[in-house]
Scaffold this active site. Structure first.
Site, PDB file in Angstrom:
ATOM      1  N   ASP A  72       0.802  -1.220   0.000  1.00 33.33           N
ATOM      2  CA  ASP A  72       0.000   0.000   0.000  1.00 33.33           C
ATOM      3  C   ASP A  72       0.834   1.270   0.000  1.00 33.33           C
ATOM      4  O   ASP A  72       0.617   2.157  -0.819  1.00 33.33           O
ATOM      5  CB  ASP A  72      -0.965   0.004   1.195  1.00 33.33           C
ATOM      6  CG  ASP A  72      -2.054  -1.041   1.006  1.00 33.33           C
ATOM      7  OD1 ASP A  72      -2.925  -0.827   0.155  1.00 33.33           O
ATOM      8  OD2 ASP A  72      -2.000  -2.092   1.689  1.00 33.33           O
ATOM      9  N   ARG A 128       2.328   6.610  16.671  1.00 29.55           N
ATOM     10  CA  ARG A 128       1.861   7.508  15.611  1.00 29.55           C
ATOM     11  C   ARG A 128       2.300   8.957  15.779  1.00 29.55           C
ATOM     12  O   ARG A 128       2.744   9.589  14.828  1.00 29.55           O
ATOM     13  CB  ARG A 128       0.333   7.413  15.475  1.00 29.55           C
ATOM     14  CG  ARG A 128      -0.169   6.009  15.173  1.00 29.55           C
ATOM     15  CD  ARG A 128       0.636   5.336  14.106  1.00 29.55           C
ATOM     16  NE  ARG A 128       0.143   4.009  13.758  1.00 29.55           N
ATOM     17  CZ  ARG A 128       0.817   3.143  13.020  1.00 29.55           C
ATOM     18  NH1 ARG A 128       2.025   3.448  12.569  1.00 29.55           N
ATOM     19  NH2 ARG A 128       0.313   1.968  12.739  1.00 29.55           N
ATOM     20  N   ASP A 141      -5.615   5.110  13.167  1.00 34.63           N
ATOM     21  CA  ASP A 141      -4.303   5.672  12.864  1.00 34.63           C
ATOM     22  C   ASP A 141      -4.374   6.909  11.974  1.00 34.63           C
ATOM     23  O   ASP A 141      -3.589   7.838  12.127  1.00 34.63           O
ATOM     24  CB  ASP A 141      -3.396   4.601  12.248  1.00 34.63           C
ATOM     25  CG  ASP A 141      -2.940   3.598  13.294  1.00 34.63           C
ATOM     26  OD1 ASP A 141      -2.796   4.008  14.471  1.00 34.63           O
ATOM     27  OD2 ASP A 141      -2.732   2.422  12.961  1.00 34.63           O
TER      28      ASP A 141
HETATM   29  N1  ARG Z   1      -6.289  -1.111  17.320  1.00 37.43           N
HETATM   30  C1  ARG Z   1      -4.979  -0.602  17.549  1.00 37.43           C
HETATM   31  C2  ARG Z   1      -5.000   0.873  17.726  1.00 37.43           C
HETATM   32  O1  ARG Z   1      -5.925   1.509  17.288  1.00 37.43           O
HETATM   33  C3  ARG Z   1      -3.998  -1.052  16.509  1.00 37.43           C
HETATM   34  C4  ARG Z   1      -4.232  -0.523  15.113  1.00 37.43           C
HETATM   35  C5  ARG Z   1      -3.386  -1.180  14.040  1.00 37.43           C
HETATM   36  N2  ARG Z   1      -3.638  -2.583  14.042  1.00 37.43           N
HETATM   37  C6  ARG Z   1      -3.309  -3.441  13.062  1.00 37.43           C
HETATM   38  N3  ARG Z   1      -3.526  -4.686  13.299  1.00 37.43           N
HETATM   39  N4  ARG Z   1      -2.772  -3.055  11.963  1.00 37.43           N
HETATM   40  O2  ARG Z   1      -4.082   1.418  18.299  1.00 37.43           O
END
Ligand code: ARG
Length: 400
Positions: free
Chosen positions: A16, A97, A126
């Site tokens: 991606d 992040r 995210d």
């Molecule tokens: N649910 C988690 C958060 O919002 C992780 C997000 C990314 N998860 C993933 N399996 N790519 O912080």
């Protein structure tokens, strides 16, 4: 006229984010894409990632080693705040992040870019964390989000990439969506989308299967200074080394697995599996040391702060006046949270079995049931008379 001239793109090496490079240039008229891959201790070789960005059309491919900052400036404050979203998830992804956002904004300033970009889709947390953190750090910079807008299926994305020399994933790609860094792994999708299905053993890499956990317990002593983890088994260890070593020790005992239905900010419930061995045990131990060193009213008040803090970090408000203010409170509360906690690891369990501190306000003479007792038992009577007064008056009034 394109949407921007020069863009710094957060880059992971996956299909991606790779497709984002030609997409930005050919669909959105961006003249130059600079990629930035962040090393947050995820344990992947980043040189191939760096090269892949160049092959996919990036003009400059940056790799930033930010692991030490990640642990010191993001993970440790969260440990001081005992930050657990919905009482379980220690925010291993959420904490990364704002740091990546900072790296993007800094690189944009350094290379004179007029926009930054990320490859998040429109369904997750995210995208919120990136967009809000970037706006907080530079309210004037544009944020380009191709994957949120392109509406391509997985197959279409791969086909689009192939037109620009981006290889489709060689092996049949895993059914899972995985995010990982030194603090842990987050795994979702595939068979996990059925909340009734037990996570298959192959989703885990940082924690041993329960069946393979040692038959003997292991003890680990974690030392804290003002709420910051500083030592393991009596030896001072640097932050990154401490988390790395503790991940190993704890993971071997199958400790640190979380399987939860969580509430995303965008209103969707999702089933997420985590393994956060060191981070989970550090918070458990830290909380215990607070129970030895802090006054009851401070502990109870701080629990409310922790709940707010966790939600705020989850919801992308790391760079916010509220977190600044809460952090000031948390920091102040940690002045005497210095000491050690002994944790027993055994077959998927982590159990605090001892704690000590020079600032301990646990008083053996007051607590004892033995002859050394110094607590004035008679004083309890007057206290209870006053303490129970409103209840007594209420009950009497109700009888009339
Ligand atoms: N649910 C988690 C958060 O919002 C992780 C997000 C990314 N998860 C993933 N399996 N790519 O912080």
């Amino acid at each position: 006229m394109g949407r921007a001239k020069k863009v710094v793109l957060a880059y992971s090496g996956g299909v991606d984010t790779s497709v984002c490079i030609p997409y930005l240039m050919h669909e959105w008229g961006v003249e130059e894409v600079i990629t930035l891959a962040a090393d947050l201790g995820q344990g992947d070789e980043l040189e191939p990632v760096r090269e892949k960005a160049l092959k996919s059309g990036a003009s400059i491919s940056l790799v930033a080693d930010a692991t030490a900052d990640f642990v010191k400036d993001y993970a440790f404050p969260a440990i001081q705040a005992n930050a657990l979203y919905e009482n379980q998830y220690p925010l291993s992804t959420a904490l990364a992040r704002p740091l990546i956002a900072k790296l993007l904004v800094d690189a944009a300033a350094e290379y004179g870019a007029d926009a930054v970009a990320h490859g998040c889709t429109g369904k997750g947390n995210d995208q919120v964390r990136f967009d809000v953190a970037i706006a907080a750090l530079n309210p004037d910079i544009k944020v380009l989000t191709p994957a949120r807008e392109w509406g391509m299926s997985r197959e279409e994305t791969i086909a689009y990439g192939e037109r620009f020399g981006i290889e489709s994933p060689v092996k049949k790609s895993s059914p899972y969506s995985i995010d990982k860094n030194l603090l842990g792994r987050a795994i979702e999708a595939g068979p996990l989308e059925d909340p009734w299905t037990e996570p298959p053993e192959d989703v885990y890499t940082m924690t041993a299967a329960l069946a393979d956990a040692p038959d003997q317990p292991e003890y680990v002593e974690i030392g804290f200074e003002q709420g910051i983890p500083v030592s393991l088994n009596g030896k001072t260890v640097e932050p990154v080394a401490l988390v790395t070593a503790l991940n190993q020790i704890v993971g071997a005992h199958s400790v640190g697995r979380i399987d939860m239905i969580e509430n995303r900010l965008v209103g969707i419930k999702s089933r997420e599996v985590y393994e956060t061995p060191a981070l989970s045990v550090l918070i458990q131990a830290h909380r215990d040391l607070e129970s030895l060193t802090l006054t009851p009213d401070l502990i109870h008040y701080k629990r409310g702060i922790e709940e707010t803090y966790s939600r705020l970090v989850y919801n992308g408000l790391w760079y916010s006046p509220l977190r600044d203010a809460l952090d000031a409170f948390v920091k102040k509360s940690q002045e005497r949270v210095t000491g050690a906690v002994r944790v027993k690891l055994f077959k998927g369990n982590s159990i605090v079995v001892g704690r000590k501190s020079a600032y301990s306000i646990y008083s053996p003479e007051l607590a004892t049931y033995g002859a050394e007792d110094t607590f004035d038992h008679k004083a309890a009577e007057g206290f209870i008379y006053v303490w129970g007064m409103p209840t007594r008056v209420w009950a009497q009034t109700g009888r009339q």
